[in-house]
Design an enzyme around this catalytic site. Sequence first.
Site, PDB file in Angstrom:
ATOM      1  N   GLY A  10      -1.507  36.005 -32.998  1.00 31.14           N
ATOM      2  CA  GLY A  10      -0.791  35.546 -31.814  1.00 31.14           C
ATOM      3  C   GLY A  10      -0.757  34.027 -31.727  1.00 31.14           C
ATOM      4  CD  GLN A  11       3.192  31.917 -28.248  1.00 34.28           C
ATOM      5  OE1 GLN A  11       3.961  30.972 -28.328  1.00 34.28           O
ATOM      6  NE2 GLN A  11       3.063  32.630 -27.135  1.00 34.28           N
ATOM      7  CG  LEU A  12      -5.422  31.064 -27.639  1.00 30.18           C
ATOM      8  CD1 LEU A  12      -5.357  29.542 -27.628  1.00 30.18           C
ATOM      9  CD2 LEU A  12      -5.951  31.596 -26.312  1.00 30.18           C
ATOM     10  CG  ASP A  42      -5.700  48.665 -31.671  1.00 29.18           C
ATOM     11  OD1 ASP A  42      -5.327  48.025 -30.671  1.00 29.18           O
ATOM     12  OD2 ASP A  42      -5.089  49.672 -32.097  1.00 29.18           O
ATOM     13  CE1 TYR A  67       1.349  47.360 -23.227  1.00 25.57           C
ATOM     14  CE2 TYR A  67       2.213  45.785 -21.646  1.00 25.57           C
ATOM     15  CZ  TYR A  67       2.336  46.955 -22.360  1.00 25.57           C
ATOM     16  OH  TYR A  67       3.473  47.723 -22.215  1.00 25.57           O
ATOM     17  CB  THR A  68       1.555  39.300 -23.388  1.00 26.95           C
ATOM     18  OG1 THR A  68       2.127  39.574 -24.673  1.00 26.95           O
ATOM     19  CG2 THR A  68       0.135  38.782 -23.565  1.00 26.95           C
ATOM     20  CB  THR A 107      -2.105  35.419 -16.986  1.00 24.95           C
ATOM     21  OG1 THR A 107      -0.780  35.079 -16.596  1.00 24.95           O
ATOM     22  CG2 THR A 107      -2.547  36.645 -16.201  1.00 24.95           C
ATOM     23  CE1 TYR A 131      -0.199  39.874 -19.199  1.00 29.54           C
ATOM     24  CE2 TYR A 131       0.721  38.467 -17.481  1.00 29.54           C
ATOM     25  CZ  TYR A 131       0.022  38.605 -18.670  1.00 29.54           C
ATOM     26  OH  TYR A 131      -0.460  37.500 -19.315  1.00 29.54           O
ATOM     27  CD1 TRP A 156       4.551  29.970 -17.016  1.00 27.60           C
ATOM     28  CD2 TRP A 156       6.083  28.340 -17.069  1.00 27.60           C
ATOM     29  NE1 TRP A 156       5.279  30.042 -15.849  1.00 27.60           N
ATOM     30  CE2 TRP A 156       6.221  29.052 -15.852  1.00 27.60           C
ATOM     31  CE3 TRP A 156       6.925  27.265 -17.325  1.00 27.60           C
ATOM     32  CZ2 TRP A 156       7.178  28.728 -14.896  1.00 27.60           C
ATOM     33  CZ3 TRP A 156       7.881  26.926 -16.364  1.00 27.60           C
ATOM     34  CH2 TRP A 156       8.011  27.659 -15.173  1.00 27.60           C
TER      35      TRP A 156
END
Length: 297
Positions: A10-12, A42, A67-68, A107, A131, A156
């Site tokens: 993932g991004q992070l 998982d 889970y985004t 978040t 979420y 964001w």
Amino acid sequence: MRVLITGANGQLGYALQKTAAAFSAKTDFALQLIALTRAEFDLAQPETLTALLNQYKPDAIINAAAYTAVDKAETDQLQANTINALAVAVIARWCEANQVPLIQVSTDFVFDGKKSSPYLPEDQTNPLGIYGQTKCAGEQAALENCSTGYVVRTGWVYCEQGNNFVKAMLRLGAERDVLGVVADQIGTPTYAVNLAQMIWQLLEQRPKQKLFHFSDAGVASWYDFAVAIFAEAKRVGLIEKMPQVNPIATSDYPTPAQRPAYSVLDKRQTWGLLGIAPCYWRDALSNMLDAYKKQRT
């Protein structure tokens, strides 16, 4: 320190791996990464996690997986709750039993957006959708089950890696001459590389405070963000022509999940406690697009 990172693709997860060596060299905080993908660790199968943690025996865990899919979560509550809350409780209990620090990434969607000034870490949560509710439950699981746990709220997030708003805008801008972008949802973009560096500082310093807010400095709407993306992309030569971007209302672009209208996070405590120099969000965007261009050439 052996640090287990979930969500390695993932991004992070990408940003944590990208920044680890430089942070170690700068601070003499030795890091050995165990970066695991969903196939290897998982969160949708929490019953498997304790055995895996016993196998890897990390000295710290950064839970960058989640889970985004905000809209999909409205009809997929069980899976969202399993990944964002139940799995976190399993990880937190293992960390408590082994006295291992846990950093749980959360978040801005834990807030309802009804405030008109930046949200403080101690402000009351009130998520609007599934979420946000499951991420809020994950925060509680981390802090209630692990005395060595931390929660870092952000929002964001974007990066050179993975799918995000910046890359979506560049793709749509190449396909269309005119775009409509929501202008009445206000927050702050977060370059994942800056978030990763903050997390390394948190793990190194281990302050007493347990709940942190982090994004880049400043405030923007999605419309502001989109306009800046095209301006910066043209500056670095990623695009030749900028599309026309028109501001639209949230009501013009209905989605299954309700978003907070205002989700700016107050980062002053984080900056002060960890000694972080704030980076203005547009400067961070410029850095990301420079890196993205280099990656593509």
